[in-house]
Design a protein around this motif. Structure first.
Motif, PDB file in Angstrom:
ATOM      1  N   SER A 109       9.719   3.225   5.088  1.00  0.00           N
ATOM      2  CA  SER A 109       9.283   3.649   6.422  1.00  0.00           C
ATOM      3  C   SER A 109       7.784   3.930   6.451  1.00  0.00           C
ATOM      4  O   SER A 109       7.074   3.513   7.379  1.00  0.00           O
ATOM      5  CB  SER A 109      10.072   4.902   6.830  1.00  0.00           C
ATOM      6  N   THR A 110       7.280   4.606   5.421  1.00  0.00           N
ATOM      7  CA  THR A 110       5.854   4.923   5.354  1.00  0.00           C
ATOM      8  C   THR A 110       5.020   3.649   5.221  1.00  0.00           C
ATOM      9  O   THR A 110       3.978   3.496   5.866  1.00  0.00           O
ATOM     10  CB  THR A 110       5.574   5.859   4.172  1.00  0.00           C
ATOM     11  N   ALA A 111       5.470   2.729   4.383  1.00  0.00           N
ATOM     12  CA  ALA A 111       4.734   1.476   4.189  1.00  0.00           C
ATOM     13  C   ALA A 111       4.704   0.656   5.479  1.00  0.00           C
ATOM     14  O   ALA A 111       3.691   0.035   5.798  1.00  0.00           O
ATOM     15  CB  ALA A 111       5.391   0.660   3.072  1.00  0.00           C
ATOM     16  N   ARG A 112       5.809   0.672   6.213  1.00  0.00           N
ATOM     17  CA  ARG A 112       5.851  -0.065   7.482  1.00  0.00           C
ATOM     18  C   ARG A 112       4.855   0.516   8.483  1.00  0.00           C
ATOM     19  O   ARG A 112       4.156  -0.221   9.185  1.00  0.00           O
ATOM     20  CB  ARG A 112       7.275  -0.043   8.051  1.00  0.00           C
ATOM     21  N   GLU A 113       4.780   1.840   8.562  1.00  0.00           N
ATOM     22  CA  GLU A 113       3.827   2.490   9.474  1.00  0.00           C
ATOM     23  C   GLU A 113       2.391   2.135   9.104  1.00  0.00           C
ATOM     24  O   GLU A 113       1.570   1.842   9.974  1.00  0.00           O
ATOM     25  CB  GLU A 113       4.015   4.011   9.432  1.00  0.00           C
ATOM     26  N   ARG A 114       2.067   2.171   7.822  1.00  0.00           N
ATOM     27  CA  ARG A 114       0.708   1.861   7.380  1.00  0.00           C
ATOM     28  C   ARG A 114       0.343   0.407   7.620  1.00  0.00           C
ATOM     29  O   ARG A 114      -0.833   0.071   7.718  1.00  0.00           O
ATOM     30  CB  ARG A 114       0.576   2.162   5.877  1.00  0.00           C
ATOM     31  N   ASN A 115       1.349  -0.447   7.679  1.00  0.00           N
ATOM     32  CA  ASN A 115       1.094  -1.884   7.813  1.00  0.00           C
ATOM     33  C   ASN A 115       1.315  -2.375   9.245  1.00  0.00           C
ATOM     34  O   ASN A 115       1.656  -3.540   9.461  1.00  0.00           O
ATOM     35  CB  ASN A 115       1.998  -2.661   6.845  1.00  0.00           C
ATOM     36  N   GLY A 116       1.131  -1.499  10.223  1.00  0.00           N
ATOM     37  CA  GLY A 116       1.250  -1.902  11.622  1.00  0.00           C
ATOM     38  C   GLY A 116       2.670  -2.194  12.040  1.00  0.00           C
ATOM     39  O   GLY A 116       2.927  -3.110  12.838  1.00  0.00           O
ATOM     40  N   GLU A 117       3.613  -1.415  11.522  1.00  0.00           N
ATOM     41  CA  GLU A 117       5.042  -1.558  11.835  1.00  0.00           C
ATOM     42  C   GLU A 117       5.620  -2.907  11.411  1.00  0.00           C
ATOM     43  O   GLU A 117       6.635  -3.345  11.953  1.00  0.00           O
ATOM     44  CB  GLU A 117       5.288  -1.319  13.338  1.00  0.00           C
ATOM     45  N   GLU A 118       4.987  -3.552  10.478  1.00  0.00           N
ATOM     46  CA  GLU A 118       5.517  -4.826   9.961  1.00  0.00           C
ATOM     47  C   GLU A 118       5.503  -4.807   8.443  1.00  0.00           C
ATOM     48  O   GLU A 118       4.726  -4.081   7.825  1.00  0.00           O
ATOM     49  CB  GLU A 118       4.674  -6.012  10.455  1.00  0.00           C
ATOM     50  N   LEU A 119       6.362  -5.632   7.875  1.00  0.00           N
ATOM     51  CA  LEU A 119       6.385  -5.787   6.427  1.00  0.00           C
ATOM     52  C   LEU A 119       6.322  -7.271   6.081  1.00  0.00           C
ATOM     53  O   LEU A 119       6.877  -8.098   6.812  1.00  0.00           O
ATOM     54  CB  LEU A 119       7.666  -5.187   5.828  1.00  0.00           C
ATOM     55  N   PRO A 120       5.638  -7.624   5.000  1.00  0.00           N
ATOM     56  CA  PRO A 120       5.568  -9.033   4.609  1.00  0.00           C
ATOM     57  C   PRO A 120       6.929  -9.537   4.109  1.00  0.00           C
ATOM     58  O   PRO A 120       7.822  -8.740   3.812  1.00  0.00           O
ATOM     59  CB  PRO A 120       4.534  -9.032   3.473  1.00  0.00           C
ATOM     60  N   LYS A 127      11.027  -4.330  -1.724  1.00  0.00           N
ATOM     61  CA  LYS A 127      10.064  -5.274  -2.294  1.00  0.00           C
ATOM     62  C   LYS A 127       8.931  -5.544  -1.302  1.00  0.00           C
ATOM     63  O   LYS A 127       7.760  -5.624  -1.689  1.00  0.00           O
ATOM     64  CB  LYS A 127      10.771  -6.583  -2.667  1.00  0.00           C
ATOM     65  N   ALA A 128       9.289  -5.687  -0.026  1.00  0.00           N
ATOM     66  CA  ALA A 128       8.272  -5.935   0.997  1.00  0.00           C
ATOM     67  C   ALA A 128       7.336  -4.742   1.133  1.00  0.00           C
ATOM     68  O   ALA A 128       6.111  -4.898   1.279  1.00  0.00           O
ATOM     69  CB  ALA A 128       8.950  -6.237   2.334  1.00  0.00           C
ATOM     70  N   ALA A 129       7.892  -3.531   1.075  1.00  0.00           N
ATOM     71  CA  ALA A 129       7.074  -2.317   1.188  1.00  0.00           C
ATOM     72  C   ALA A 129       6.137  -2.186  -0.009  1.00  0.00           C
ATOM     73  O   ALA A 129       4.979  -1.772   0.139  1.00  0.00           O
ATOM     74  CB  ALA A 129       7.985  -1.091   1.289  1.00  0.00           C
ATOM     75  N   TYR A 130       6.623  -2.535  -1.174  1.00  0.00           N
ATOM     76  CA  TYR A 130       5.794  -2.521  -2.379  1.00  0.00           C
ATOM     77  C   TYR A 130       4.589  -3.444  -2.218  1.00  0.00           C
ATOM     78  O   TYR A 130       3.447  -3.062  -2.519  1.00  0.00           O
ATOM     79  CB  TYR A 130       6.666  -2.921  -3.567  1.00  0.00           C
ATOM     80  N   LEU A 131       4.819  -4.661  -1.712  1.00  0.00           N
ATOM     81  CA  LEU A 131       3.721  -5.613  -1.503  1.00  0.00           C
ATOM     82  C   LEU A 131       2.762  -5.128  -0.421  1.00  0.00           C
ATOM     83  O   LEU A 131       1.544  -5.281  -0.544  1.00  0.00           O
ATOM     84  CB  LEU A 131       4.291  -6.985  -1.139  1.00  0.00           C
ATOM     85  N   ALA A 132       3.320  -4.526   0.650  1.00  0.00           N
ATOM     86  CA  ALA A 132       2.471  -4.014   1.730  1.00  0.00           C
ATOM     87  C   ALA A 132       1.587  -2.875   1.227  1.00  0.00           C
ATOM     88  O   ALA A 132       0.387  -2.814   1.542  1.00  0.00           O
ATOM     89  CB  ALA A 132       3.343  -3.541   2.893  1.00  0.00           C
ATOM     90  N   ASP A 133       2.165  -1.974   0.441  1.00  0.00           N
ATOM     91  CA  ASP A 133       1.380  -0.856  -0.097  1.00  0.00           C
ATOM     92  C   ASP A 133       0.270  -1.361  -1.020  1.00  0.00           C
ATOM     93  O   ASP A 133      -0.851  -0.846  -1.004  1.00  0.00           O
ATOM     94  CB  ASP A 133       2.295   0.111  -0.866  1.00  0.00           C
ATOM     95  N   TRP A 134       0.568  -2.381  -1.831  1.00  0.00           N
ATOM     96  CA  TRP A 134      -0.445  -2.954  -2.717  1.00  0.00           C
ATOM     97  C   TRP A 134      -1.583  -3.567  -1.898  1.00  0.00           C
ATOM     98  O   TRP A 134      -2.761  -3.376  -2.210  1.00  0.00           O
ATOM     99  CB  TRP A 134       0.194  -3.999  -3.623  1.00  0.00           C
ATOM    100  N   LYS A 135      -1.209  -4.281  -0.855  1.00  0.00           N
ATOM    101  CA  LYS A 135      -2.212  -4.911   0.006  1.00  0.00           C
ATOM    102  C   LYS A 135      -3.091  -3.861   0.678  1.00  0.00           C
ATOM    103  O   LYS A 135      -4.287  -4.086   0.905  1.00  0.00           O
ATOM    104  CB  LYS A 135      -1.508  -5.766   1.068  1.00  0.00           C
ATOM    105  N   ASN A 136      -2.522  -2.703   0.959  1.00  0.00           N
ATOM    106  CA  ASN A 136      -3.261  -1.644   1.647  1.00  0.00           C
ATOM    107  C   ASN A 136      -3.878  -0.631   0.683  1.00  0.00           C
ATOM    108  O   ASN A 136      -4.164   0.504   1.068  1.00  0.00           O
ATOM    109  CB  ASN A 136      -2.331  -0.931   2.643  1.00  0.00           C
ATOM    110  N   GLY A 137      -4.093  -1.053  -0.557  1.00  0.00           N
ATOM    111  CA  GLY A 137      -4.827  -0.211  -1.499  1.00  0.00           C
ATOM    112  C   GLY A 137      -3.982   0.619  -2.439  1.00  0.00           C
ATOM    113  O   GLY A 137      -4.523   1.480  -3.148  1.00  0.00           O
ATOM    114  N   GLY A 138      -2.687   0.386  -2.492  1.00  0.00           N
ATOM    115  CA  GLY A 138      -1.830   1.143  -3.406  1.00  0.00           C
ATOM    116  C   GLY A 138      -2.161   0.858  -4.858  1.00  0.00           C
ATOM    117  O   GLY A 138      -2.724  -0.191  -5.188  1.00  0.00           O
ATOM    118  N   GLU A 139      -1.824   1.787  -5.727  1.00  0.00           N
ATOM    119  CA  GLU A 139      -2.145   1.649  -7.151  1.00  0.00           C
ATOM    120  C   GLU A 139      -0.981   1.127  -7.988  1.00  0.00           C
ATOM    121  O   GLU A 139      -1.191   0.664  -9.104  1.00  0.00           O
ATOM    122  CB  GLU A 139      -2.600   3.004  -7.713  1.00  0.00           C
ATOM    123  N   ALA A 140       0.232   1.197  -7.474  1.00  0.00           N
ATOM    124  CA  ALA A 140       1.390   0.730  -8.244  1.00  0.00           C
ATOM    125  C   ALA A 140       1.361  -0.792  -8.318  1.00  0.00           C
ATOM    126  O   ALA A 140       1.538  -1.469  -7.306  1.00  0.00           O
ATOM    127  CB  ALA A 140       2.681   1.207  -7.585  1.00  0.00           C
TER     128      ALA A 140
END
Length: 200
Positions: free
Chosen positions: A177-188, A82-95
Motif C-alpha cells: 500500500s505504501t509503495a503504491r502511494e509513493r508511485n502515484g497509485e500504480e505499480l509496475p 514483487k511489484a512494490a519491491y520494484l517500485a520502491d527501488w525505482k523511487n530510491g529504496g535501498e533494498a
C-alpha cells in the motif's frame, strides 16, 4: 713355500680390459667440459621468491544474523509484493533484493504504533476463505523477527491473536500500500522471475 698359482689366459685378458676401461674413463674426464645440472645452476633472488598475489578489492561480506520465516501469500499478494519491491527501488529504496525488502516491510510495520497497525488491519480486505496461495520462506534479519514478536505481543493484549505468518502477510500488505502511494497509485508489472540482485 708353494709356487704362486699360474694365471690363466682369461685372467690376463680381464686385467688388460680393465686397464683400458680405466684409461678411457680418465681421458674422457679430462676432455669433457664440466656441466652443472640445471638444478645446481645459480638463480636470481627474484626467481626464488613465490609470485605475489594481487590484492582483491571489494566490499567485505556482510554478517547479519538471519531467521527463516514462512509467510502465506496468495498469488495476487505475491505478485503485488514483487511489484512494490520494484517500485520502491525505482523511487530510491535501498533494498536491492526481494528478501531484504520483505525484512524492511516487517521492520517498518513493527515500528508503527499499535493503534496504526490495528487501524490498517480493520480497513484491509478480509482474507479469502479458500486457500489459493502458498507459504514462502524468507531469511530475514533476526532483528526484524524480534520486533515482529514484540508487536504481536502488543496486539495479543488487545485480544488479537495472529500467527507469525499472518502478521508478516499484513506487514507485506502495508508495504504494498505504501509503495503504491509513493508511485502515484500504480505499480509496475513485475517479471515472472525477479533478478537475484538489483544494481543501479
Amino acid at each position: 713355500m708353494a709356487a704362486p698359482k699360474r694365471r690363466t689366459l682369461a685372467d690376463r685378458n680381464n686385467d688388460a680390459i680393465s686397464r683400458e676401461d680405466k684409461s678411457a674413463i680418465k681421458e674422457a674426464a679430462e676432455i669433457a667440459p664440466v656441466v652443472q645440472e640445471p638444478a645446481m645452476l645459480p638463480t636470481s633472488e627474484a626467481e626464488t621468491k613465490a609470485p605475489k598475489r594481487a590484492k582483491t578489492v571489494g566490499r567485505p561480506a556482510r554478517t547479519i544474523d538471519v531467521t527463516r520465516v514462512g509467510i502465506y501469500l496468495t498469488p495476487e499478494q505475491f505478485n503485488n509484493a514483487k511489484a512494490a519491491y520494484l517500485a520502491d527501488w525505482k523511487n530510491g529504496g535501498e533494498a536491492n533484493t526481494f528478501t531484504l525488502w520483505i525484512g524492511e516491510a516487517i521492520t517498518r510495520h513493527a515500528a508503527r504504533s499499535l493503534k496504526s497497525r490495528l487501524r490498517f488491519a480493520a480497513n484491509k480486505p478480509a482474507r479469502a476463505e479458500v486457500r489459493t496461495g502458498s507459504s514462502r520462506s524468507f531469511n530475514v534479519p533476526t532483528s526484524a523477527i524480534e520486533l515482529m514478536r514484540a508487536a504481536i505481543s502488543q496486539e495479543q493484549a488487545e485480544e488479537r491473536w495472529l500467527s507469525d505468518s499472518s502478521w508478516c502477510a499484513e506487514a507485506v500488505d502495508a508495504a504494498i500500500s505504501t509503495a503504491r502511494e509513493r508511485n502515484g497509485e500504480e505499480l509496475p508489472t513485475p517479471p515472472s522471475r525477479l533478478p537475484n540482485r538489483l544494481v543501479r
